[in-house]
Design a protein around this motif. Structure first.
Motif, short mmCIF file in Angstrom:
data_model
loop_
_atom_site.label_atom_id
_atom_site.label_comp_id
_atom_site.label_asym_id
_atom_site.label_seq_id
_atom_site.Cartn_x
_atom_site.Cartn_y
_atom_site.Cartn_z
N ASP A 21 0.85 -1.19 0.00
CA ASP A 21 0.00 0.00 0.00
C ASP A 21 0.89 1.24 0.00
O ASP A 21 1.79 1.36 0.84
CB ASP A 21 -0.91 0.00 1.23
CG ASP A 21 -1.79 1.25 1.28
OD1 ASP A 21 -2.72 1.33 0.46
OD2 ASP A 21 -1.52 2.12 2.14
N LEU A 22 0.64 2.15 -0.94
CA LEU A 22 1.38 3.39 -1.05
C LEU A 22 0.45 4.54 -0.67
O LEU A 22 -0.68 4.62 -1.17
CB LEU A 22 1.90 3.61 -2.48
CG LEU A 22 3.22 2.89 -2.85
CD1 LEU A 22 3.10 1.38 -2.72
CD2 LEU A 22 3.65 3.27 -4.27
N ARG A 23 0.94 5.42 0.20
CA ARG A 23 0.11 6.54 0.63
C ARG A 23 1.01 7.77 0.86
O ARG A 23 2.22 7.65 1.02
CB ARG A 23 -0.65 6.20 1.92
CG ARG A 23 0.23 5.89 3.12
CD ARG A 23 -0.59 5.30 4.25
NE ARG A 23 0.17 5.08 5.46
CZ ARG A 23 0.96 4.05 5.70
NH1 ARG A 23 1.10 3.12 4.77
NH2 ARG A 23 1.61 3.93 6.85
N ILE A 62 5.34 3.46 2.27
CA ILE A 62 4.98 2.12 1.81
C ILE A 62 4.71 1.21 3.00
O ILE A 62 5.51 1.14 3.94
CB ILE A 62 6.11 1.51 0.94
CG1 ILE A 62 6.42 2.43 -0.26
CG2 ILE A 62 5.74 0.12 0.47
CD1 ILE A 62 7.65 2.00 -1.04
N LEU A 63 3.58 0.55 2.96
CA LEU A 63 3.25 -0.46 3.95
C LEU A 63 3.11 -1.81 3.24
O LEU A 63 2.33 -1.94 2.29
CB LEU A 63 1.94 -0.13 4.68
CG LEU A 63 1.44 -1.20 5.66
CD1 LEU A 63 2.43 -1.37 6.82
CD2 LEU A 63 0.05 -0.86 6.17
N ILE A 64 3.86 -2.78 3.70
CA ILE A 64 3.83 -4.12 3.11
C ILE A 64 3.26 -5.08 4.15
O ILE A 64 3.76 -5.16 5.28
CB ILE A 64 5.23 -4.57 2.68
CG1 ILE A 64 5.77 -3.62 1.59
CG2 ILE A 64 5.20 -6.01 2.17
CD1 ILE A 64 7.24 -3.78 1.36
N ASN A 65 2.21 -5.79 3.76
CA ASN A 65 1.56 -6.73 4.67
C ASN A 65 1.74 -8.15 4.15
O ASN A 65 1.50 -8.44 2.97
CB ASN A 65 0.07 -6.41 4.80
CG ASN A 65 -0.63 -7.40 5.72
OD1 ASN A 65 -0.14 -7.70 6.81
ND2 ASN A 65 -1.78 -7.91 5.28
N ALA A 89 2.17 -1.77 -7.24
CA ALA A 89 1.36 -0.74 -6.58
C ALA A 89 1.71 0.65 -7.09
O ALA A 89 0.82 1.51 -7.23
CB ALA A 89 1.57 -0.83 -5.07
N SER A 90 2.98 0.91 -7.38
CA SER A 90 3.37 2.22 -7.89
C SER A 90 2.82 2.48 -9.29
O SER A 90 2.65 3.62 -9.70
CB SER A 90 4.89 2.34 -7.90
OG SER A 90 5.47 1.46 -8.86
#
Length: 529
Positions: A21-23, A62-65, A89-90
């Motif tokens: 997830d990119l925020r 960046i959040l990686i789950n 994602a980018s």
């Protein structure tokens, strides 16, 4: 395309979903989902690898789950799926629909390094309905064994191109379309056909039994053990040839069938012990039965398996082959007793952190030992320095229940000079193999497992005695005072001897030889009688 990876956990392992997830925010990379140190370090490796590959690294937070969240993620195989997840994602590629399995460790240059456990990962993914794979180029052979149309990547750029191609094919052809690999699936079919023959295949060995002299009874016992899958124990003075003969046992065994070969290869893939090259032209498939000879100082964990990563032990690494315990009485008592259940069930279950993992462990057990601590008990012309209590303690390390599972027992003495010096009395390995082949062919035609693995319910149906042999069996059971397991062991060995001669019925001579191989030496402690 949803990117997934694989966590090694026992024999089956778990599929791990990789989400990125990119925020907006201060640029940083967070990895959640119970990662270990190597997985947390992936954020730095993949950041540098992306830039050194000429690709743009996103400037967002960046959040990686990695899910499921309660499963610990370990090792460097998550580098490549995390990098592809960030790049996808980018690009605004929202993961959905079909999944694609990605494995690989990244160097800072962007080169993809091979990882272990690929065969287990692909097998687990196929069970979950996953049909697309991006793997390190050096691991493609393992995927081919299962017919997986995997794409190999030597670097991050190739992996990203493969990901885009798979996404494009899925978008154009729909979810039922088959991904077009670069001939990998065809290669897999060829390998499968090569290793699915019903007839056993033999290998040429530089060392056979031609130079094992003066121990004809031991060689005969090993031949019967190889023909029927029986467990064997041999004891005798130092230097009589025990280790020499038992150490060459694998040259009597034909190749494994395809099912067993895939199981054994999967275990060795998890353990990271696959060789780089094999004589059958494949870089991955284990066609020969494994032959494991652990040291006497082996721990319970090393023998049974387990530990931090729940890796297979020696008994699982010997699946489909042989576990040879030289100087068996020197092993820890707890290690020896732990062999009893796997010998019966062909599996071993490991419990760790509230989870149970079951590995295949169907192996033949060979044991060699001296008759006493000094090695000269009962030997003609030598003086034994051990007292009776010392001899009892020595043999009790093995314990009766384990020894009772050894269908073939061979006492040895120093070879006589005449037989030792006469080259004409040396065994012929090819002749031994021909009788083994005949016996195994009869067992395949009956549609049963090897005689040594027969269940009690199958023994009555398959071990048919002639009239004279039935009377002999009853008298032999009374004379030898055998237990129920002992009687079944005699029947299974006699069935193998009959098969080696091509006989449908078990005759008196077959039964008499089986009884002889069941006897202990009269000099040994009373509890063995």
């Amino acid at each position: 395309m949803q990117i997934v990876s694989f966590a090694r956990a026992g024999y089956t392992g778990e599929i791990v979903k990789v989400e990125a997830d990119l925020r907006r925010g201060i640029p940083a990379i967070d990895i959640v989902g119970l990662p270990d140190g190597a997985v947390r370090e992936a954020r730095e490796r993949m950041r540098v690898a992306i830039r050194n590959s000429g690709l743009d690294f996103p400037r967002e937070r960046i959040l990686i789950n990695l899910s499921p969240a309660d499963l610990k993620k370990e090792g460097g195989s998550f580098d490549l799926p995390i990098a592809l997840g960030v790049l996808a994602a980018s690009e605004g590629n929202v993961p959905e629909g079909e999944a694609i399995l990605v494995l690989g460790e990244l160097e800072l240059s962007g080169t993809v390094r091979p990882v272990r456990g690929v065969l287990a990962a692909v097998a687990r993914a196929q069970e979950a309905g996953i049909a697309d794979f991006i793997l390190p180029a050096e691991n493609l052979e393992e995927a081919r064994l299962l017919g997986a149309p995997a794409r190999g990547a030597r670097n991050l750029a190739e992996a990203l191109n493969a990901y885009h191609e798979i996404c494009s094919i899925r978008a154009l052809c729909g979810s039922d379309a088959e991904t077009e690999g670069s001939g990998d699936a065809d290669g897999a079919k060829d390998i499968s056909a090569e290793n699915n023959a019903e007839e056993p295949r033999w290998r040429s060995y530089r060392l056979g039994y031609e130079d094992v002299r003066g121990q004809e009874r031991l060689v005969r016992g090993l031949q019967i053990a190889a023909a029927g899958g029986h467990h064997l124990v041999a004891w005798g003075p130092p230097g009589c040839g025990k280790s020499l003969a038992l150490g060459r046992f694998d040259c009597l065994l034909p190749d494994m069938d395809r099912k067993t070969a895939l199981e054994a290869t999967r275990i060795h893939s998890i353990a990271g012990t696959l060789e780089a090259d094999f004589s059958n032209g494949s870089r991955a498939l284990l066609s020969r039965p494994p032959f494991r000879q652990p040291h006497q100082n082996a721990s319970l964990e090393g023998m049974i398996g387990g530990g931090k990563h729940c890796l297979p032990g020696e008994i699982s690494l010997a699946h489909g082959g042989t576990l040879f315990l030289d100087e068996a009485a020197q092993f820890r008592s707890g290690v020896l007793q732990a062999l009893r259940t796997p010998l019966e069930t062909g599996t071993v279950t490991l419990s760790r952190a509230g989870k149970n993992e079951t590995f295949p462990a169907d192996f033949q057990l060979l044991m060699a030992l001296n008759p006493c601590p000094c090695g000269h008990f009962g030997e003609s012309g030598r003086v034994c320095t051990c007292g009776p209590e010392a001899v009892d303690r020595y043999w009790k390390r093995l314990a009766g229940p384990l020894l009772d599972r050894m269908d073939i027992r061979v006492p040895l003495s120093a070879p006589e000079g005449e037989s030792f010096a006469d080259p004409g009395r040396a065994p012929d390995t090819e002749s031994l193999r021909r009788e083994i082949d005949r016996a195994r062919r009869m067992q395949r035609e009956r549609g049963a497992v090897l005689n040594g693995k027969l269940a009690p319910g199958d023994i009555e149906k398959l071990c048919v005695l002639s009239e004279s042999a039935q009377a002999l069996f009853g008298k032999g059971m009374e004379t030898a005072r055998l237990s129920g397991r002992g009687g079944h062991g005699v029947l299974k060995v006699s069935r193998t001897i009959a098969d080696m001669e091509g006989s449908v019925l078990i005759e008196e001579e077959h039964l008499m030889e089986a009884f002889q191989f069941r006897r202990w030496s009269g000099l040994l402690p009373d509890f063995l009688s």
